[in-house]
Write a protein that holds these residues in place. Structure first.
Motif, PDB file in Angstrom:
ATOM      1  N   ARG A 236      -6.836  -0.152   5.770  1.00 14.35           N
ATOM      2  CA  ARG A 236      -8.001   0.302   6.513  1.00 14.35           C
ATOM      3  C   ARG A 236      -9.253  -0.468   6.114  1.00 14.35           C
ATOM      4  O   ARG A 236      -9.251  -1.202   5.138  1.00 14.35           O
ATOM      5  CB  ARG A 236      -8.228   1.791   6.273  1.00 14.35           C
ATOM      6  CG  ARG A 236      -8.534   2.121   4.809  1.00 14.35           C
ATOM      7  CD  ARG A 236      -8.197   3.579   4.521  1.00 14.35           C
ATOM      8  NE  ARG A 236      -8.536   4.000   3.185  1.00 14.35           N
ATOM      9  CZ  ARG A 236      -7.791   3.795   2.113  1.00 14.35           C
ATOM     10  NH1 ARG A 236      -6.671   3.113   2.198  1.00 14.35           N
ATOM     11  NH2 ARG A 236      -8.161   4.254   0.929  1.00 14.35           N
ATOM     12  N   SER A 237     -10.288  -0.260   6.892  1.00 17.45           N
ATOM     13  CA  SER A 237     -11.608  -0.809   6.613  1.00 17.45           C
ATOM     14  C   SER A 237     -12.531   0.357   6.316  1.00 17.45           C
ATOM     15  O   SER A 237     -12.509   1.367   7.022  1.00 17.45           O
ATOM     16  CB  SER A 237     -12.148  -1.568   7.825  1.00 17.45           C
ATOM     17  OG  SER A 237     -11.299  -2.635   8.146  1.00 17.45           O
ATOM     18  N   ILE A 238     -13.361   0.203   5.289  1.00 16.66           N
ATOM     19  CA  ILE A 238     -14.270   1.269   4.888  1.00 16.66           C
ATOM     20  C   ILE A 238     -15.669   0.687   4.750  1.00 16.66           C
ATOM     21  O   ILE A 238     -15.863  -0.321   4.070  1.00 16.66           O
ATOM     22  CB  ILE A 238     -13.843   1.885   3.541  1.00 16.66           C
ATOM     23  CG1 ILE A 238     -12.440   2.474   3.651  1.00 16.66           C
ATOM     24  CG2 ILE A 238     -14.835   2.951   3.090  1.00 16.66           C
ATOM     25  CD1 ILE A 238     -11.896   2.969   2.336  1.00 16.66           C
ATOM     26  N   THR A 239     -16.624   1.324   5.384  1.00 22.17           N
ATOM     27  CA  THR A 239     -18.010   0.866   5.258  1.00 22.17           C
ATOM     28  C   THR A 239     -18.596   1.361   3.937  1.00 22.17           C
ATOM     29  O   THR A 239     -18.240   2.432   3.452  1.00 22.17           O
ATOM     30  CB  THR A 239     -18.869   1.371   6.429  1.00 22.17           C
ATOM     31  OG1 THR A 239     -18.744   2.789   6.518  1.00 22.17           O
ATOM     32  CG2 THR A 239     -18.438   0.735   7.729  1.00 22.17           C
ATOM     33  N   ILE A 240     -19.496   0.530   3.384  1.00 21.81           N
ATOM     34  CA  ILE A 240     -20.184   0.884   2.150  1.00 21.81           C
ATOM     35  C   ILE A 240     -21.662   0.527   2.291  1.00 21.81           C
ATOM     36  O   ILE A 240     -22.024  -0.296   3.138  1.00 21.81           O
ATOM     37  CB  ILE A 240     -19.587   0.185   0.912  1.00 21.81           C
ATOM     38  CG1 ILE A 240     -19.676  -1.338   1.025  1.00 21.81           C
ATOM     39  CG2 ILE A 240     -18.163   0.644   0.653  1.00 21.81           C
ATOM     40  CD1 ILE A 240     -19.304  -2.088  -0.254  1.00 21.81           C
ATOM     41  N   PRO A 241     -22.512   1.112   1.447  1.00 26.36           N
ATOM     42  CA  PRO A 241     -23.937   0.765   1.496  1.00 26.36           C
ATOM     43  C   PRO A 241     -24.170  -0.707   1.124  1.00 26.36           C
ATOM     44  O   PRO A 241     -23.442  -1.280   0.303  1.00 26.36           O
ATOM     45  CB  PRO A 241     -24.567   1.682   0.436  1.00 26.36           C
ATOM     46  CG  PRO A 241     -23.578   2.781   0.229  1.00 26.36           C
ATOM     47  CD  PRO A 241     -22.228   2.190   0.501  1.00 26.36           C
TER      48      PRO A 241
ATOM     49  N   ARG B 102     -10.838   7.593   6.122  1.00 23.31           N
ATOM     50  CA  ARG B 102     -11.503   6.943   4.990  1.00 23.31           C
ATOM     51  C   ARG B 102     -10.607   6.965   3.752  1.00 23.31           C
ATOM     52  O   ARG B 102     -10.568   6.017   2.977  1.00 23.31           O
ATOM     53  CB  ARG B 102     -12.830   7.653   4.731  1.00 23.31           C
ATOM     54  CG  ARG B 102     -13.754   6.885   3.833  1.00 23.31           C
ATOM     55  CD  ARG B 102     -15.170   7.438   3.932  1.00 23.31           C
ATOM     56  NE  ARG B 102     -16.028   6.803   2.997  1.00 23.31           N
ATOM     57  CZ  ARG B 102     -16.745   5.707   3.236  1.00 23.31           C
ATOM     58  NH1 ARG B 102     -16.725   5.158   4.424  1.00 23.31           N
ATOM     59  NH2 ARG B 102     -17.498   5.173   2.304  1.00 23.31           N
ATOM     60  N   LEU B 103      -9.895   8.074   3.565  1.00 25.13           N
ATOM     61  CA  LEU B 103      -9.005   8.195   2.414  1.00 25.13           C
ATOM     62  C   LEU B 103      -7.679   7.464   2.617  1.00 25.13           C
ATOM     63  O   LEU B 103      -6.917   7.297   1.669  1.00 25.13           O
ATOM     64  CB  LEU B 103      -8.737   9.672   2.104  1.00 25.13           C
ATOM     65  CG  LEU B 103      -9.956  10.478   1.642  1.00 25.13           C
ATOM     66  CD1 LEU B 103      -9.586  11.947   1.496  1.00 25.13           C
ATOM     67  CD2 LEU B 103     -10.531   9.924   0.350  1.00 25.13           C
ATOM     68  N   GLY B 104      -7.389   7.070   3.844  1.00 23.56           N
ATOM     69  CA  GLY B 104      -6.147   6.349   4.104  1.00 23.56           C
ATOM     70  C   GLY B 104      -4.931   7.241   4.243  1.00 23.56           C
ATOM     71  O   GLY B 104      -3.803   6.806   4.019  1.00 23.56           O
ATOM     72  N   HIS B 105      -5.154   8.488   4.640  1.00 20.80           N
ATOM     73  CA  HIS B 105      -4.019   9.389   4.847  1.00 20.80           C
ATOM     74  C   HIS B 105      -3.361   9.068   6.181  1.00 20.80           C
ATOM     75  O   HIS B 105      -4.035   8.752   7.155  1.00 20.80           O
ATOM     76  CB  HIS B 105      -4.484  10.848   4.843  1.00 20.80           C
ATOM     77  CG  HIS B 105      -4.909  11.323   3.491  1.00 20.80           C
ATOM     78  ND1 HIS B 105      -5.753  12.387   3.305  1.00 20.80           N
ATOM     79  CD2 HIS B 105      -4.609  10.882   2.236  1.00 20.80           C
ATOM     80  CE1 HIS B 105      -5.946  12.593   2.016  1.00 20.80           C
ATOM     81  NE2 HIS B 105      -5.270  11.676   1.353  1.00 20.80           N
ATOM     82  N   ASP B 106      -2.037   9.143   6.209  1.00 24.42           N
ATOM     83  CA  ASP B 106      -1.302   8.906   7.448  1.00 24.42           C
ATOM     84  C   ASP B 106      -1.544  10.003   8.466  1.00 24.42           C
ATOM     85  O   ASP B 106      -1.462   9.775   9.665  1.00 24.42           O
ATOM     86  CB  ASP B 106       0.210   8.827   7.173  1.00 24.42           C
ATOM     87  CG  ASP B 106       0.641   7.443   6.742  1.00 24.42           C
ATOM     88  OD1 ASP B 106      -0.121   6.481   6.944  1.00 24.42           O
ATOM     89  OD2 ASP B 106       1.749   7.320   6.191  1.00 24.42           O
ATOM     90  N   SER B 107      -1.820  11.197   7.976  1.00 21.48           N
ATOM     91  CA  SER B 107      -1.978  12.337   8.871  1.00 21.48           C
ATOM     92  C   SER B 107      -3.199  13.153   8.454  1.00 21.48           C
ATOM     93  O   SER B 107      -3.448  13.357   7.258  1.00 21.48           O
ATOM     94  CB  SER B 107      -0.727  13.220   8.801  1.00 21.48           C
ATOM     95  OG  SER B 107      -0.968  14.464   9.400  1.00 21.48           O
ATOM     96  N   ILE B 108      -3.884  13.651   9.441  1.00 25.52           N
ATOM     97  CA  ILE B 108      -5.017  14.534   9.182  1.00 25.52           C
ATOM     98  C   ILE B 108      -4.538  15.809   8.480  1.00 25.52           C
ATOM     99  O   ILE B 108      -5.274  16.433   7.733  1.00 25.52           O
ATOM    100  CB  ILE B 108      -5.752  14.841  10.513  1.00 25.52           C
ATOM    101  CG1 ILE B 108      -7.121  15.433  10.247  1.00 25.52           C
ATOM    102  CG2 ILE B 108      -4.929  15.729  11.392  1.00 25.52           C
ATOM    103  CD1 ILE B 108      -7.974  15.533  11.495  1.00 25.52           C
TER     104      ILE B 108
ATOM    105  N   LEU C 221       0.824  -1.197   0.000  1.00 21.17           N
ATOM    106  CA  LEU C 221       0.000   0.000   0.000  1.00 21.17           C
ATOM    107  C   LEU C 221       0.864   1.255   0.000  1.00 21.17           C
ATOM    108  O   LEU C 221       2.038   1.214   0.376  1.00 21.17           O
ATOM    109  CB  LEU C 221      -0.924  -0.004   1.220  1.00 21.17           C
ATOM    110  CG  LEU C 221      -1.977  -1.108   1.204  1.00 21.17           C
ATOM    111  CD1 LEU C 221      -2.649  -1.227   2.564  1.00 21.17           C
ATOM    112  CD2 LEU C 221      -3.005  -0.855   0.122  1.00 21.17           C
ATOM    113  N   LYS C 222       0.263   2.373  -0.390  1.00 19.69           N
ATOM    114  CA  LYS C 222       0.990   3.632  -0.521  1.00 19.69           C
ATOM    115  C   LYS C 222       1.542   4.133   0.812  1.00 19.69           C
ATOM    116  O   LYS C 222       2.669   4.582   0.892  1.00 19.69           O
ATOM    117  CB  LYS C 222       0.075   4.686  -1.153  1.00 19.69           C
ATOM    118  CG  LYS C 222       0.765   5.988  -1.436  1.00 19.69           C
ATOM    119  CD  LYS C 222      -0.129   6.960  -2.170  1.00 19.69           C
ATOM    120  CE  LYS C 222       0.615   8.259  -2.407  1.00 19.69           C
ATOM    121  NZ  LYS C 222      -0.221   9.251  -3.057  1.00 19.69           N
ATOM    122  N   THR C 223       0.725   4.067   1.877  1.00 23.43           N
ATOM    123  CA  THR C 223       1.146   4.561   3.190  1.00 23.43           C
ATOM    124  C   THR C 223       0.679   3.595   4.274  1.00 23.43           C
ATOM    125  O   THR C 223      -0.145   2.718   4.022  1.00 23.43           O
ATOM    126  CB  THR C 223       0.532   5.948   3.497  1.00 23.43           C
ATOM    127  OG1 THR C 223      -0.887   5.804   3.622  1.00 23.43           O
ATOM    128  CG2 THR C 223       0.866   6.974   2.427  1.00 23.43           C
TER     129      THR C 223
END
Length: 177
Positions: free
Chosen positions: A69-74, A142-148, A62-64
């Motif tokens: 991560r886990s992401i919820t979807i409909p 959600r975007l998978g960024h390491d930092s806010i 993965l990039k970072t």
């Protein structure tokens, strides 16, 4: 966003449309979508991002760190994705010789939508969440960024109206102290 999402969800016979709907609903990078896993976790329908597929490397890293991560979807989208038979590779989506960018461009033109990239769809997802007052920390995860700070720096520049809105709200609070 709505036009594209509606089209994709009403033309699910083409798995590419399901892939595009998934990007709009998750903000995942193209490689992350190609390498995803799915499962149900209690009341939530979840995408697991554990690897990324690249057209230039066999490395699925993965990039970072935050990209895992886990992401919820409909549920409707979960059901559509799980109805796609896994490919010989074991993955859900056909890699289509990594021609997704070209396929996306053709789709957008056919719908009379200004062409963008998969990263542009990612930006659309994030902007949609911000426009609907989702918290920065939630969107960042959600975007998978390491930092806010990554999320803040990139997306606040894209949405100056949010800064103005926050300035108005802050001035209103301070004036009514």
């Amino acid at each position: 966003m709505k036009t594209l999402q509606d089209y994709c969800l009403s033309h699910t016979d083409d798995e590419f449309n399901v892939l595009v709907a998934l990007v709009l609903s998750t903000g995942l990078r193209r490689g992350d979508i190609l390498g995803l896993d799915l499962h149900r976790d209690g009341k939530y329908y979840v995408l697991e991002v554990r690897r990324s597929i690249s057209p230039i490397s066999d490395d699925t890293k993965l990039k970072t760190k935050g990209s895992k991560r886990s992401i919820t979807i409909p549920k409707k989208l979960f059901d559509l994705v799980t109805s796609i038979p896994p490919k010989e590779s074991g993955y859900i989506f056909n890699w289509s010789n990594f021609k997704q960018a070209e396929m996306l461009r053709k789709l957008l033109i056919s719908l009379n939508i200004t062409p963008t990239t998969f990263h542009g769809l990612r930006d659309t997802h994030a902007s949609f969440l911000f426009a609907n007052n989702m918290r920065l920390d939630y969107v960042s995860k959600r975007l998978g960024h390491d930092s806010i700070l990554t999320t803040e720096k990139y997306y606040l520049d894209l949405m100056p109206e949010k800064k103005d809105e926050q300035d108005d709200e802050a001035m209103n609070l301070l004036e009514n102290l």
